[in-house]
Design a protein around this motif. Structure first.
Motif, PDB file in Angstrom:
ATOM      1  N   ASN A 173     -27.777  16.057 -29.093  1.00 54.21           N
ATOM      2  CA  ASN A 173     -27.694  15.942 -30.557  1.00 54.21           C
ATOM      3  C   ASN A 173     -26.245  15.765 -31.006  1.00 54.21           C
ATOM      4  O   ASN A 173     -25.950  14.940 -31.878  1.00 54.21           O
ATOM      5  N   TRP A 174     -25.338  16.531 -30.417  1.00 54.80           N
ATOM      6  CA  TRP A 174     -23.910  16.398 -30.736  1.00 54.80           C
ATOM      7  C   TRP A 174     -23.424  14.982 -30.406  1.00 54.80           C
ATOM      8  O   TRP A 174     -22.678  14.376 -31.159  1.00 54.80           O
ATOM      9  N   ARG A 175     -23.866  14.464 -29.260  1.00 56.12           N
ATOM     10  CA  ARG A 175     -23.459  13.115 -28.836  1.00 56.12           C
ATOM     11  C   ARG A 175     -23.907  12.059 -29.850  1.00 56.12           C
ATOM     12  O   ARG A 175     -23.150  11.158 -30.191  1.00 56.12           O
ATOM     13  N   LYS A 176     -25.121  12.177 -30.379  1.00 56.25           N
ATOM     14  CA  LYS A 176     -25.610  11.212 -31.373  1.00 56.25           C
ATOM     15  C   LYS A 176     -24.755  11.252 -32.640  1.00 56.25           C
ATOM     16  O   LYS A 176     -24.385  10.216 -33.183  1.00 56.25           O
ATOM     17  N   ILE A 177     -24.436  12.439 -33.088  1.00 54.41           N
ATOM     18  CA  ILE A 177     -23.617  12.586 -34.307  1.00 54.41           C
ATOM     19  C   ILE A 177     -22.207  12.055 -34.057  1.00 54.41           C
ATOM     20  O   ILE A 177     -21.620  11.370 -34.894  1.00 54.41           O
ATOM     21  N   THR A 178     -21.666  12.344 -32.882  1.00 52.86           N
ATOM     22  CA  THR A 178     -20.322  11.869 -32.537  1.00 52.86           C
ATOM     23  C   THR A 178     -20.306  10.349 -32.406  1.00 52.86           C
ATOM     24  O   THR A 178     -19.328   9.701 -32.775  1.00 52.86           O
ATOM     25  N   SER A 179     -21.396   9.768 -31.927  1.00 55.73           N
ATOM     26  CA  SER A 179     -21.493   8.306 -31.842  1.00 55.73           C
ATOM     27  C   SER A 179     -21.370   7.675 -33.220  1.00 55.73           C
ATOM     28  O   SER A 179     -20.736   6.626 -33.382  1.00 55.73           O
ATOM     29  N   THR A 180     -21.950   8.323 -34.206  1.00 50.18           N
ATOM     30  CA  THR A 180     -21.845   7.819 -35.580  1.00 50.18           C
ATOM     31  C   THR A 180     -20.390   7.847 -36.042  1.00 50.18           C
ATOM     32  O   THR A 180     -19.904   6.891 -36.658  1.00 50.18           O
ATOM     33  N   LEU A 197     -17.734   7.664 -34.106  1.00 51.73           N
ATOM     34  CA  LEU A 197     -17.038   6.593 -33.387  1.00 51.73           C
ATOM     35  C   LEU A 197     -17.379   5.227 -33.968  1.00 51.73           C
ATOM     36  O   LEU A 197     -16.520   4.349 -34.050  1.00 51.73           O
ATOM     37  N   SER A 198     -18.628   5.049 -34.398  1.00 50.25           N
ATOM     38  CA  SER A 198     -19.026   3.775 -35.020  1.00 50.25           C
ATOM     39  C   SER A 198     -18.283   3.534 -36.322  1.00 50.25           C
ATOM     40  O   SER A 198     -17.967   2.396 -36.663  1.00 50.25           O
ATOM     41  N   ASN A 199     -18.000   4.613 -37.055  1.00 53.30           N
ATOM     42  CA  ASN A 199     -17.250   4.469 -38.303  1.00 53.30           C
ATOM     43  C   ASN A 199     -15.784   4.125 -38.035  1.00 53.30           C
ATOM     44  O   ASN A 199     -15.147   3.443 -38.830  1.00 53.30           O
ATOM     45  N   ILE A 200     -15.260   4.604 -36.920  1.00 49.96           N
ATOM     46  CA  ILE A 200     -13.870   4.326 -36.567  1.00 49.96           C
ATOM     47  C   ILE A 200     -13.741   2.933 -35.948  1.00 49.96           C
ATOM     48  O   ILE A 200     -12.864   2.159 -36.288  1.00 49.96           O
ATOM     49  N   TYR A 201     -14.627   2.619 -35.016  1.00 46.74           N
ATOM     50  CA  TYR A 201     -14.612   1.348 -34.288  1.00 46.74           C
ATOM     51  C   TYR A 201     -15.813   0.512 -34.708  1.00 46.74           C
ATOM     52  O   TYR A 201     -16.825   0.476 -34.020  1.00 46.74           O
ATOM     53  N   THR A 202     -15.697  -0.191 -35.800  1.00 43.82           N
ATOM     54  CA  THR A 202     -16.842  -0.950 -36.314  1.00 43.82           C
ATOM     55  C   THR A 202     -17.193  -2.156 -35.457  1.00 43.82           C
ATOM     56  O   THR A 202     -18.320  -2.609 -35.493  1.00 43.82           O
ATOM     57  N   ASN A 203     -16.252  -2.682 -34.687  1.00 43.86           N
ATOM     58  CA  ASN A 203     -16.530  -3.883 -33.887  1.00 43.86           C
ATOM     59  C   ASN A 203     -16.439  -3.620 -32.387  1.00 43.86           C
ATOM     60  O   ASN A 203     -16.160  -4.524 -31.617  1.00 43.86           O
ATOM     61  N   GLU A 263     -18.895  -2.196 -30.031  1.00 45.33           N
ATOM     62  CA  GLU A 263     -20.183  -1.658 -29.596  1.00 45.33           C
ATOM     63  C   GLU A 263     -20.135  -1.147 -28.162  1.00 45.33           C
ATOM     64  O   GLU A 263     -20.780  -0.168 -27.821  1.00 45.33           O
ATOM     65  N   ASP A 264     -19.346  -1.815 -27.301  1.00 44.35           N
ATOM     66  CA  ASP A 264     -19.275  -1.399 -25.903  1.00 44.35           C
ATOM     67  C   ASP A 264     -18.664  -0.007 -25.762  1.00 44.35           C
ATOM     68  O   ASP A 264     -19.099   0.789 -24.945  1.00 44.35           O
ATOM     69  N   LEU A 265     -17.672   0.315 -26.582  1.00 41.94           N
ATOM     70  CA  LEU A 265     -17.047   1.633 -26.565  1.00 41.94           C
ATOM     71  C   LEU A 265     -18.080   2.698 -26.943  1.00 41.94           C
ATOM     72  O   LEU A 265     -18.164   3.737 -26.298  1.00 41.94           O
ATOM     73  N   ILE A 266     -18.886   2.414 -27.949  1.00 42.18           N
ATOM     74  CA  ILE A 266     -19.928   3.356 -28.391  1.00 42.18           C
ATOM     75  C   ILE A 266     -20.999   3.496 -27.308  1.00 42.18           C
ATOM     76  O   ILE A 266     -21.449   4.598 -26.994  1.00 42.18           O
ATOM     77  N   GLN A 267     -21.409   2.365 -26.726  1.00 42.59           N
ATOM     78  CA  GLN A 267     -22.442   2.402 -25.691  1.00 42.59           C
ATOM     79  C   GLN A 267     -21.994   3.212 -24.482  1.00 42.59           C
ATOM     80  O   GLN A 267     -22.785   3.962 -23.902  1.00 42.59           O
ATOM     81  N   LYS A 268     -20.727   3.067 -24.085  1.00 45.21           N
ATOM     82  CA  LYS A 268     -20.219   3.847 -22.954  1.00 45.21           C
ATOM     83  C   LYS A 268     -20.276   5.336 -23.274  1.00 45.21           C
ATOM     84  O   LYS A 268     -20.634   6.150 -22.429  1.00 45.21           O
ATOM     85  N   PHE A 269     -19.928   5.702 -24.514  1.00 44.96           N
ATOM     86  CA  PHE A 269     -19.993   7.104 -24.901  1.00 44.96           C
ATOM     87  C   PHE A 269     -21.445   7.582 -24.910  1.00 44.96           C
ATOM     88  O   PHE A 269     -21.751   8.670 -24.414  1.00 44.96           O
ATOM     89  N   GLU A 270     -22.348   6.767 -25.447  1.00 49.33           N
ATOM     90  CA  GLU A 270     -23.756   7.166 -25.524  1.00 49.33           C
ATOM     91  C   GLU A 270     -24.414   7.283 -24.152  1.00 49.33           C
ATOM     92  O   GLU A 270     -25.450   7.925 -24.008  1.00 49.33           O
ATOM     93  N   SER A 271     -23.813   6.644 -23.137  1.00 51.53           N
ATOM     94  CA  SER A 271     -24.393   6.732 -21.791  1.00 51.53           C
ATOM     95  C   SER A 271     -24.140   8.099 -21.136  1.00 51.53           C
ATOM     96  O   SER A 271     -24.724   8.408 -20.107  1.00 51.53           O
ATOM     97  N   ILE A 272     -23.288   8.905 -21.756  1.00 51.50           N
ATOM     98  CA  ILE A 272     -23.039  10.268 -21.242  1.00 51.50           C
ATOM     99  C   ILE A 272     -24.198  11.144 -21.721  1.00 51.50           C
ATOM    100  O   ILE A 272     -24.345  11.386 -22.906  1.00 51.50           O
ATOM    101  N   LYS A 273     -24.995  11.600 -20.789  1.00 53.67           N
ATOM    102  CA  LYS A 273     -26.193  12.361 -21.159  1.00 53.67           C
ATOM    103  C   LYS A 273     -26.258  13.668 -20.379  1.00 53.67           C
ATOM    104  O   LYS A 273     -25.786  13.754 -19.253  1.00 53.67           O
TER     105      LYS A 273
END
Length: 193
Positions: A29-36, A38-44, A46-56
């Motif tokens: 749950n923390w990872r999902k919120i943190t992804s948001t 990161l998406s606000n910081i890095y709008t373009n 997607e690969d940076l966000i996807q790499k972060f979201e792959s941490i499970k």
């Protein structure tokens, strides 16, 4: 556009929250919120966000391999700290307004001995997006320095190829694959073959 101090503060806040994260579900749950964030910081980026979201994080009861939450927390912490380091050293990527950006068109004219002509027009903005998606800011600066140098075209080409190779074969393969699988490119290539 977000300023780098605000971005660093937001990511540090997420790192503080990570310290109190307990189990694997809480981490995810923390990872999902943190992804948001990161998406606000890095709008373009997607690969940076996807790499972060792959941490499970998960717990496996049957196989006895246990709880992966602590490992996921360490990976997430390291990843966020590397992002902060990149922001501190290189700043945030600049957003390019499509109305203001210069568009580069490549025209290729091919003529064979039967007087047939094929024209391919490709707007290569997408190539720049591919490079930005596959390369870190520091790597983009290195490539940019080569391209802006006063070297002869053959020397630039050699240095450019060597630099891309130095980033790893996966990077070069991903760049080529992303370019060739772009509909704008493969439709034109298909017409020419």
């Amino acid at each position: 556009m977000i300023d780098k101090e605000v971005a660093i503060k937001a990511i540090n806040s997420k790192l503080e929250q990570l310290k109190s994260v307990g189990g694997h579900q809480e981490f995810n749950n923390w990872r999902k919120i943190t992804s948001t964030t990161l998406s606000n910081i890095y709008t373009n980026k997607e690969d940076l966000i996807q790499k972060f979201e792959s941490i499970k994080a998960w717990v496996t009861v049957m196989s006895g391999s246990g709880d992966r939450t602590n490992q996921a927390k360490r990976e997430a912490e390291d990843y966020l700290k590397s992002i902060i380091s990149d922001i501190e050293h290189f700043g945030l990527p600049q957003l390019i307004d499509s109305k203001q950006s210069e568009k580069l068109s490549v025209n290729v004219h091919q003529q064979n001995n039967q007087n047939q002509s094929t024209s391919v027009n490709i707007n290569i903005d997408f190539i720049l997006d591919v490079l930005k998606g596959e390369l870190r800011n520091s790597e983009i600066e290195e490539v940019k320095d080569i391209l802006e140098s006063d070297d002869e075209p053959k020397e630039k080409k050699k240095k450019f190829i060597d630099k891309i190779k130095s980033f790893g074969s996966d990077v070069a393969s991903n760049i080529l694959a992303n370019i060739l699988t772009n509909p704008q490119v493969y439709e034109q290539i298909g017409k020419m073959l």
